[in-house]
Design a protein around this motif. Structure first.
Motif, PDB file in Angstrom:
ATOM      1  N   PHE A 157       0.823  -1.209   0.000  1.00 48.10           N
ATOM      2  CA  PHE A 157       0.000   0.000   0.000  1.00 48.10           C
ATOM      3  C   PHE A 157       0.862   1.265   0.000  1.00 48.10           C
ATOM      4  O   PHE A 157       0.497   2.264  -0.617  1.00 48.10           O
ATOM      5  N   VAL A 158       2.008   1.216   0.673  1.00 47.70           N
ATOM      6  CA  VAL A 158       2.926   2.368   0.659  1.00 47.70           C
ATOM      7  C   VAL A 158       3.483   2.569  -0.749  1.00 47.70           C
ATOM      8  O   VAL A 158       3.587   3.696  -1.239  1.00 47.70           O
ATOM      9  N   ILE A 172       9.115  -2.045   6.626  1.00 48.16           N
ATOM     10  CA  ILE A 172       8.156  -1.295   7.454  1.00 48.16           C
ATOM     11  C   ILE A 172       7.801  -2.152   8.667  1.00 48.16           C
ATOM     12  O   ILE A 172       7.173  -3.203   8.523  1.00 48.16           O
ATOM     13  N   PRO A 173       8.202  -1.715   9.866  1.00 47.63           N
ATOM     14  CA  PRO A 173       7.820  -2.502  11.046  1.00 47.63           C
ATOM     15  C   PRO A 173       6.312  -2.391  11.279  1.00 47.63           C
ATOM     16  O   PRO A 173       5.774  -1.286  11.327  1.00 47.63           O
ATOM     17  N   PHE A 187       5.056   3.591  10.297  1.00 54.23           N
ATOM     18  CA  PHE A 187       5.560   4.201   9.060  1.00 54.23           C
ATOM     19  C   PHE A 187       6.711   5.165   9.339  1.00 54.23           C
ATOM     20  O   PHE A 187       7.563   5.387   8.477  1.00 54.23           O
ATOM     21  N   SER A 188       6.767   5.708  10.560  1.00 49.20           N
ATOM     22  CA  SER A 188       7.848   6.647  10.906  1.00 49.20           C
ATOM     23  C   SER A 188       9.204   5.953  10.930  1.00 49.20           C
ATOM     24  O   SER A 188      10.248   6.591  10.859  1.00 49.20           O
ATOM     25  N   GLN A 189       9.189   4.592  11.047  1.00 49.94           N
ATOM     26  CA  GLN A 189      10.446   3.849  11.112  1.00 49.94           C
ATOM     27  C   GLN A 189      10.717   3.055   9.837  1.00 49.94           C
ATOM     28  O   GLN A 189      11.534   2.131   9.832  1.00 49.94           O
ATOM     29  N   PRO A 192      13.638   2.368   3.111  1.00 53.64           N
ATOM     30  CA  PRO A 192      13.964   3.788   3.139  1.00 53.64           C
ATOM     31  C   PRO A 192      12.774   4.620   3.643  1.00 53.64           C
ATOM     32  O   PRO A 192      11.644   4.161   3.608  1.00 53.64           O
ATOM     33  N   LYS A 193      13.069   5.813   4.081  1.00 52.00           N
ATOM     34  CA  LYS A 193      12.071   6.712   4.666  1.00 52.00           C
ATOM     35  C   LYS A 193      10.916   6.950   3.685  1.00 52.00           C
ATOM     36  O   LYS A 193      11.137   7.088   2.493  1.00 52.00           O
TER      37      LYS A 193
END
Length: 329
Positions: A157-158, A172-173, A187-189, A192-193
């Motif tokens: 989905f990201v 993505i944890p 999502f903050s972790q 890549p960002k």
């Protein structure tokens, strides 16, 4: 490496067994279910890959023959979700199925890795732990709740927002549990960002949490997430097998018994929960280190976590209660 799929004839079990048969990491594949397993095994046995496949039914010594000598059990057994049914509605039926299968694991292959897919994972993993404890063979480093589908969904989905062509390149944890609001994507972790527009964040989180409902609706009541779950289950099993064979640096979120995993006690203290999904470093002994990503959650994620803790507490207690005080019906 001998792998058993328990519930191999079902909607998740068949594609999961196919992925296992295609894997060069697996030498023997043992398929067990209450119906159709000899047929599924014969069908798969015609595929030109090294794994030798055998199918078993409960009759005679079916369970003993299927389970003996197994290194890794993958358990998707159970009934699927139907429209309007929560994962919790499945509880009584699937809880009994998991309990009876894990009794067999305890008896015939007590040192094996046990990967639980059967829903509701938040309750079935504590059930498995209680059964193994009761048999005196519980190794917390070898019992895993498979939450990989939540991670696979988050990656996918990201990518649809970011335009990344290969979703699996993201890490993505996704932590907590494996149903609804107990699923917390961090999502903050992400690495890549990822830059998620503020106006799209709530919808994205909701889609990761309730992606299963999307599938149930699209299948018009005729099924649930079977193919994506089979993929996710195999992805996690493959990581367990690689780690068991000595490959280093493998980390994947999974639902584990925190007090029994190095690093888990700090997370237990923070969450007040014995079972929780966090990124875990896998190795030859199983879960070698639980990685505390909880303390690094941002304010938005901390609110999500509070809701997750409440839901999980009840789910875990329900699983333990099922074994300690079995329902009469």
């Amino acid at each position: 490496m001998k792998v058993a799929v328990l519930g191999a004839s079902g909607g998740i079990g068949q594609p999961l067994s196919l992925l296992c048969k295609a894997s060069p990491l697996i030498d023997e594949l043992s398929l067990y279910d209450v119906v159709n397993t000899p047929g599924v095994a014969t069908d798969l046995s015609h595929i030109s890959t090294p794994a030798i496949v055998k199918g078993y039914l409960p009759a005679g010594d079916g369970m003993k023959d299927a389970f003996t000598g197994v290194d890794v059990f993958i358990i998707p057994a159970g009934i699927p979700r139907k429209p309007g049914m929560t994962r919790d509605d499945l509880f009584k039926i699937n809880a009994g199925i998991v309990r009876d299968l894990v009794k067999g694991v305890a008896e015939y292959a007590p040192k094996a890795y046990v990967l639980v897919i059967s829903n509701p994972v938040n309750s079935t993993v504590p059930i498995a732990a209680e059964v193994l404890k009761g048999a005196g063979v519980f190794d917390p480093k070898k019992l895993f709740g498979v939450t990989t589908l939540d991670i696979v969904r988050a990656e996918t989905f990201v990518a649809s927002l970011s335009g990344e062509k290969d979703p699996s390149k993201a890490t993505i944890p996704v932590i907590g549990g494996h149903s609804g609001e107990t699923i917390v994507p961090l999502f903050s972790q992400a690495s890549p960002k990822v830059d998620i527009p503020a106006d799209k964040l709530d919808a994205l989180v909701n889609r990761v949490q309730f992606g299963g409902d999307e599938v149930v609706k699209a299948k018009d009541g005729a099924g649930s997430a079977t193919l994506s779950m089979a993929y996710a289950g195999f992805r996690f099993a493959e990581k367990i097998i690689k780690a068991a064979k000595g490959e280093k640096g493998i980390v994947e979120p999974t639902f584990v018994y925190l007090p029994g995993v190095p690093g888990g006690e700090a997370i237990q203290k923070e969450t007040s929960l014995e079972f929780f999904s966090v990124p875990v470093e896998l190795g030859t002994s199983g879960a070698e280190k639980a990685i505390n990503v909880v303390s690094s959650a941002n304010e938005y994620e901390k609110k999500l976590l509070q809701a997750a803790y409440t839901g999980l507490k009840g789910n875990i207690e329900k699983g333990i209660e099922f074994i300690k005080n079995p329902p009469t019906k």
